[in-house]
Each structure stands twice: as C-alpha cells, then as structure tokens.
Design an enzyme around this catalytic site. Structure first.
Site, PDB file in Angstrom:
ATOM      1  N   LYS A   1     -31.965   3.407 -41.332  1.00  0.00           N
ATOM      2  CA  LYS A   1     -31.183   4.197 -40.384  1.00  0.00           C
ATOM      3  C   LYS A   1     -30.176   5.013 -41.187  1.00  0.00           C
ATOM      4  O   LYS A   1     -29.329   4.465 -41.883  1.00  0.00           O
ATOM      5  CB  LYS A   1     -30.469   3.278 -39.400  1.00  0.00           C
TER       6      LYS A   1
ATOM      7  N   LYS B   1     -35.120   6.033 -38.738  1.00  0.00           N
ATOM      8  CA  LYS B   1     -34.309   6.785 -37.783  1.00  0.00           C
ATOM      9  C   LYS B   1     -33.340   7.687 -38.508  1.00  0.00           C
ATOM     10  O   LYS B   1     -32.658   7.207 -39.410  1.00  0.00           O
ATOM     11  CB  LYS B   1     -33.538   5.774 -36.917  1.00  0.00           C
TER      12      LYS B   1
HETATM   13  C1  PBG Z   1     -25.901   2.469 -32.243  1.00  0.00           C
HETATM   14  C2  PBG Z   1     -27.018   3.411 -32.110  1.00  0.00           C
HETATM   15  C3  PBG Z   1     -26.987   4.795 -32.332  1.00  0.00           C
HETATM   16  C4  PBG Z   1     -28.224   5.264 -31.931  1.00  0.00           C
HETATM   17  C5  PBG Z   1     -28.991   4.182 -31.524  1.00  0.00           C
HETATM   18  N1  PBG Z   1     -28.234   3.027 -31.649  1.00  0.00           N
HETATM   19  C6  PBG Z   1     -25.882   5.696 -32.737  1.00  0.00           C
HETATM   20  C7  PBG Z   1     -25.174   5.508 -33.999  1.00  0.00           C
HETATM   21  O1  PBG Z   1     -25.613   4.772 -34.890  1.00  0.00           O
HETATM   22  O2  PBG Z   1     -24.105   6.086 -34.118  1.00  0.00           O
HETATM   23  C8  PBG Z   1     -28.596   6.718 -31.940  1.00  0.00           C
HETATM   24  C9  PBG Z   1     -29.738   7.108 -31.086  1.00  0.00           C
HETATM   25  C10 PBG Z   1     -29.837   8.556 -30.799  1.00  0.00           C
HETATM   26  O3  PBG Z   1     -29.105   9.418 -31.325  1.00  0.00           O
HETATM   27  O4  PBG Z   1     -30.699   8.887 -29.981  1.00  0.00           O
HETATM   28  N2  PBG Z   1     -25.886   1.597 -33.290  1.00  0.00           N
END
Ligand code: PBG
Length: 339
Positions: free
Chosen positions: A210, A263
């Site tokens: 991520k 992601k």
């Molecule tokens: C939270 C989380 C996020 C997303 C999914 N879970 C945001 C972040 O890490 O700030 C983002 C998903 C998206 O932008 O569609 N941990």
C-alpha cells in the site's frame, strides 16, 4: 505520379509474410477465442460507505456516483448488486467526529453501528461476502492508521488495537479482514487473535503493498479521515519502490495472509505483476477512489467514453495479474457485463 498509382498492380502489394498477427483479429468470434484475459463480476469487490442513521444516501462530492448509505437504504442496493453478480463488498464506516478518539475505541465498542450493520447484512444476505478494513483511521481523532504519540506513529502499540478491531469484525460476521494500516507484524498478530478465538475460517486479505499515494483523497473525504497532521509516509510505501513490495509480500505470506493486495492499482500495474509472478496466493488490486474520480470527471466533461475507459482500466489490472479487483466502478461495470 498519378499515373503510376493508377497502374499499380494489386498483386505487387502483397508482401511475403508468414506471420500476420492481424489474422487472429479478423472477426469478433476469433478475437474472443484467443482473448488472453477474462473479467467477470466474480472478480469485483465493491467498496461501500456506511453511515449511522436512517434514510441517508449522501453523494460524495469528490467521488460522484458513490454515497454514504444508511443501512436501510443500503439493503436494497446490495440486493441489486447481488443480482448483478457482485458477491463481495468492502464496507467502510463514516464515523461521527465525536465518537473518534486517540485509541479508536469505537472500532470495537459494543454499540458500534457498523458492527451491528454487518450482523444485519449477514442475516439478510447469508450468501454475501463481507470484507472489513482493519485500521484506525476512520475511528482515530488523529486521522492516522496507527497510534500517534508526539507526532510519531507507534507500531507495536497499534497491534493490540487492530487485534480488538479485527476480532470485533469477525464476531459481527466479516468473512475477510483487510488490514490496511501497514504496521509491521499486523497480519501475524491478527491471525493469532482470530485463531485463538475460534475464527480460523475468517480470511485475511492484506493490504500488502500500500503506497503513500495522492489518489486516496476522495476516500478520505467520504470518511472525513484525512490525517490531522503529518502524512502517512512513515508507514505506507514509497511509490518509487518495487523490490520492497516483494519483502512486504514475503512477510505477509509467512504471517498467514490468504490474499495479498496492491494499492493503488493503475500506477502500480508492475507491482501487481511482480507479486503475481513471485507468490502463489491470490493477488488483488485496489482501484482507489482518486483513480475512479479522474474517470468520473473526464467522462462528465465528455472527454472520455466512461464505459470504454472503465472496461479498459479493469481489464489492465486483470492482465497485470490481479485475481480480484476492488473498484468503485463495480456496479456500473457489472451492469455493462449484463448487456
Ligand atoms: C484506510 C484506507 C484508505 C483507503 C482504504 N483504506 C485511505 C488511506 O490509507 O489513507 C483508500 C481507498 C481509496 O482511496 O479508495 N487505511
């Protein structure tokens, strides 16, 4: 000059070529026969935002076509999606500011509207697969995924909170837990907690690679979960790194993840590919909010053909190696597939 074109013998233009890839593209039937990548509704995971209350369907400004739903209105929406062949939903809670605190205690509190909604959804649609996010940010007054102390995000002190949150989600009926916080050791810690409490069947889809990305903006708007200070670069990955994703995946696999996720998706197709080549558990891709928002905006202006654009984007993620895809396009795309 004119004359020589007129006199051109058609036969002279046929070049000696044994291999003509166009022959495999000459009709829709042949194109379809040799198509290398398939995509169906079974590959889609639909992210949904849930809000406490009744009769609520608020559109998210920076993510048109997506809403904060109250459970009563969400139920018929889920029913429609199930009929379209979407079976898996990743549900996120939009939590009232006054319920947020430093330790995200609302995430495992008994009267949590989100946990109650999961219970109700499983009761209503036993066949539905529910995924939940295990991270502190929707519940944290600091807007971070981990415990904040003096501006620092604490790793090991965050794990017990994630354990409680994941256990509460499993108890409510979650089928898949998605640790999305990027703390070290969280998969092992959650796996152990689930197992000793008897939830050996609950899966973990780890947010393995991520990245600290610019494309999460609309999601943070939806949950009002942006960091109150600082950024997420001490835990989310540097977009410059690919080999590091291999390390993260190795750890997640050893720690007991059932599936690994990349992601965002679009800017990271190479990472999806390299994880697929190197690991033998399913790889998923999260086509995040900002990636979808760009397409909504361009399509609204008439700059892109929406249906063609989303089809090509989702196909590219499958081609790169994604088994499942989390995408806000899920419903629109499933509708397209039906046509
Ligand atoms: C939270 C989380 C996020 C997303 C999914 N879970 C945001 C972040 O890490 O700030 C983002 C998903 C998206 O932008 O569609 N941990």
């Amino acid at each position: 000059m004119f004359n020589s074109i007129m006199m051109f013998n058609f036969e002279d233009r046929i070049l000696p070529m044994n291999i003509r890839p166009r022959r495999n593209r000459k009709s829709a039937a042949i194109r379809s026969m040799v198509e290398e990548t398939k995509i169906g509704a079974e590959h889609l995971i639909y992210p949904i935002f849930l809000k406490d209350g009744l009769n609520i369907k608020e559109e998210i400004g920076s993510l048109p076509k997506n809403f904060r739903w109250s459970l009563d209105l969400l139920i018929p929406e889920i029913e429609e999606c199930l009929k379209l062949g979407i079976s898996t939903f990743d549900i996120f809670p939009a939590v009232d500011e006054h319920l947020k605190d430093k330790i995200a205690s609302y995430s495992y509190s008994n009267d949590n509207f989100y946990l109650n909604a999961i219970r109700k959804l499983k009761e209503t649609f036993p066949e539905m697969v529910i995924m939940t996010d295990a991270a502190m940010d929707p519940y944290s007054s600091d807007g971070h995924d981990g415990l904040v102390d003096n501006g620092k995000i604490l790793n090991d002190q965050t794990l017990p909170i994630l354990n409680k949150m994941a256990l509460a989600q499993a108890q409510a009926g979650a089928d898949i837990i998605g640790p999305s916080d990027m703390m070290d050791g969280r998969v092992e810690s959650i796996r152990e907690t689930l197992d000793i409490n008897g939830y050996t069947d609950v899966s973990i889809m780890s947010y393995t690679a991520k990245y600290a990305s610019a494309f999460y903006g609309p999601f943070r708007d939806a949950l009002n979960s942006a960091p109150k200070s600082g950024d997420k670069k001490t835990y989310q990955m540097n977009p410059a790194n690919k080999r590091e994703a291999l390390l993260e995946a190795e750890l997640d696999v050893m720690e007991g993840a059932d599936m690994i996720m990349v992601k965002p998706a679009l800017c990271y197709l190479d990472v999806i590919h390299v994880l697929k080549e190197n690991f033998n558990i399913p790889v998923t891709a999260y086509n995040v909010s900002g990636e979808c928002a760009m397409v909504y905006a361009a399509a609204e202006k008439g700059w892109l053909n929406y249906n063609l654009a989303i089809s090509e984007m989702l196909l590219s993620m499958r081609r790169a190696g994604a088994d499942g895809i989390l995408t806000y396009f899920a419903k629109d795309f499933a509708q397209l597939l039906k046509k």
